[in-house]
Design an enzyme around this catalytic site. Structure first.
Site, PDB file in Angstrom:
ATOM      1  N   ASP A   7       0.890  -1.160   0.000  1.00 13.99           N
ATOM      2  CA  ASP A   7       0.000   0.000   0.000  1.00 13.99           C
ATOM      3  C   ASP A   7       0.930   1.213   0.000  1.00 13.99           C
ATOM      4  O   ASP A   7       1.447   1.598   1.047  1.00 13.99           O
ATOM      5  CB  ASP A   7      -0.900   0.000   1.241  1.00 13.99           C
ATOM      6  N   GLU A  66      -1.136  -1.434  -4.981  1.00 11.87           N
ATOM      7  CA  GLU A  66      -2.340  -0.664  -5.284  1.00 11.87           C
ATOM      8  C   GLU A  66      -2.014   0.396  -6.335  1.00 11.87           C
ATOM      9  O   GLU A  66      -0.968   1.033  -6.285  1.00 11.87           O
ATOM     10  CB  GLU A  66      -2.872   0.009  -4.016  1.00 11.87           C
ATOM     11  N   ASP A 138      -2.420   0.943   7.376  1.00  5.86           N
ATOM     12  CA  ASP A 138      -1.609   0.810   6.163  1.00  5.86           C
ATOM     13  C   ASP A 138      -1.141  -0.628   5.954  1.00  5.86           C
ATOM     14  O   ASP A 138      -1.094  -1.118   4.828  1.00  5.86           O
ATOM     15  CB  ASP A 138      -0.406   1.758   6.219  1.00  5.86           C
TER      16      ASP A 138
END
Length: 172
Positions: A7, A66, A138
């Site tokens: 992420d 991502e 996160d």
């Protein structure tokens, strides 16, 4: 097989590692690379080095990250894209295949709805990986990226198997 999910963030980059063992997804490790408030080039270098260290330590075979979403602030989106780039270069340097997923795809794969919020993602990651506690946001997002990749890969394998059966049936 170990999957490393990322992420990306220009200040905090989450990472999560899962393994597929006997058809079951298991937690390996997760955490955050915190790069602070230094100048952007130094933060990007720290992300690159941090992910390289994680790759050397855990030896994943797959890498998923991502995709950048267009935020209201173009400067933030650019910095996020650069953080992603540093992470992708670290994976590329280790000869890992890179898979990219949108936030909506990740949430759909883990929660079942693309509009899920962070707390729903954290809850489902905890549940799916049978974690004793709730991971930091996160890190949970990074584990969700890895889970999305694992689910997508399994779906593609199943589809390929079905297509193979169909072709064999037509050849008979």
């Amino acid at each position: 097989m170990i999957i490393l999910g990322i992420d990306p963030g220009s200040r905090i980059t989450g990472y999560g590692l899962i393994a597929r063992k006997q058809g079951k997804l298991c937690y390996v490790a997760s955490g955050c690379i915190r790069v602070g408030t230094n100048e952007l080039p130094e933060r990007l270098n720290n992300i690159f080095i941090g992910i390289g260290d994680i790759i050397r330590q855990f030896k994943p075979q797959q890498f998923a990250i991502e995709q950048v979403f267009m935020a209201k602030n173009p400067d933030s989106a650019l910095k996020l894209g650069q953080a992603r780039g540093a992470a992708i270069v670290a994976a590329s340097q280790a000869a890992l295949p890179v898979a990219e997923y949108s936030a909506r795809q990740i949430k759909q794969a883990v929660v079942g709805k693309g509009g899920a919020d962070k707390t729903q993602v954290q809850h489902m990651v905890k549940h799916l990986l049978q974690l004793p506690g709730t991971p930091q946001a996160d890190a949970a997002d990074a584990l969700a990226v890895a889970l999305c990749h694992a689910h997508t890969e399994q779906s593609l394998i199943k589809m390929a198997g079905q297509a193979s059966k169909t072709v064999r049936g037509r050849l008979r």
